[in-house]
Design an enzyme around this catalytic site. Structure first.
Site: not given
Length: 274
Positions: A44, A213, A229
């Protein structure tokens, strides 16, 4: 020797030099030159992401920004795969079906090999991990392509004193040992990224990783704290480092690359529909 014969001989001698002056091109059918392809086998951190995952970004999505027009990327990296599961699912077979002589096969695994509690993915660094990686190397070489082993890019993890911490255990060392044993080009992205995160520090690395956020992204309404990631800026940084490492290893030449020292905004990243 007549002038005409001298000119003909000179032209024939110069022909191989003219062909070698285009290292990013390989011979295709009918003697035509075709672009070389960089095939990515990975997880990923490198994979193509889609609109439902934005702004998460794999570094393979940003790599084309640093390659010349005569190089292409075939990104086969997939979320959650290890060196073992990528093969078991038939993905290496699919990748190798598209490999042609003089292509590159970039191989980055480790994140999910570490999940030894999962029998579908876990490997042991110096036994099964190396054995699976050899299958990628041998598959590329059987097709007269160049395999390139890439140690797993580091996660964002810092000690209390601000020191960037390695997270991949023995896997990078096992890959380094395999590369040395098999004579394979190695890009040590684990060491390069760890040093990069150390320079940026805990706060400077936040924009590089998928920390969001609440409400910042409709895909993550409750926010996100992801230290593995990347967001676009992080993917661009890792892709640039990868391109530079390919140049340093003399796997690619300066004419194969572009923008290594130029700004590449994260806004260039796009996510296709899922």
């Amino acid at each position: 020797m007549s002038l005409t014969r001298r000119r003909t001989a000179a032209a024939l001698l110069a022909l191989p030099l003219a062909l070698s002056a285009t290292p990013a091109l390989a011979h295709g059918g009918g003697g035509r030159l075709r672009p070389r392809t960089l095939h990515i086998a990975g997880d990923s951190t490198a994979a193509q992401k889609y609109a439902d995952a934005a702004p998460e970004t794999g570094w393979g999505m940003a790599l084309p920004f640093f390659l010349g027009r005569s190089l292409r990327v075939a990104n086969h990296a997939v979320n959650g795969r290890s060196s073992k599961s990528f093969i078991d699912e038939g993905r290496l077979t699919v990748l190798l079906d598209g490999v042609r002589p003089d292509d590159l096969v970039l191989i980055q695994f480790g994140h999910n090999d570490e999940k030894t509690e999962d029998p579908a993915r876990g490997t042991d660094p110096y036994t099964t991990y190396q054995a699976y990686l050899r299958q990628y190397v041998e598959g590329a070489r059987a097709r007269r392509a160049e395999p390139v082993l890439i140690t797993p890019v580091e996660r964002r993890r810092f000690a209390e004193d601000g020191t960037a911490k390695p997270t991949h255990g023995a896997y990078p060392a096992a890959m380094r040992a395999l590369a040395s044993e098999e004579g394979v080009t190695l890009l040590d992205m684990q060491a390069l990224s760890l040093a990069r995160w150390q320079r940026l520090g805990p706060d400077g690395t936040l924009p590089y990783f998928n920390w969001l956020e609440p409400g910042e992204s409709p895909n993550y309404p409750d926010g996100k704290q992801d230290n593995t990631h990347f967001r676009p800026d992080g993917a661009v940084d890792v892709a640039r480092t990868t391109a530079r490492a390919l140049l340093d290893a003399r796997t690619l030449s300066p004419r194969d690359l572009r923008r290594l020292d130029e700004p590449v905004p994260g806004s260039w990243i796009t996510w296709p529909p899922a």
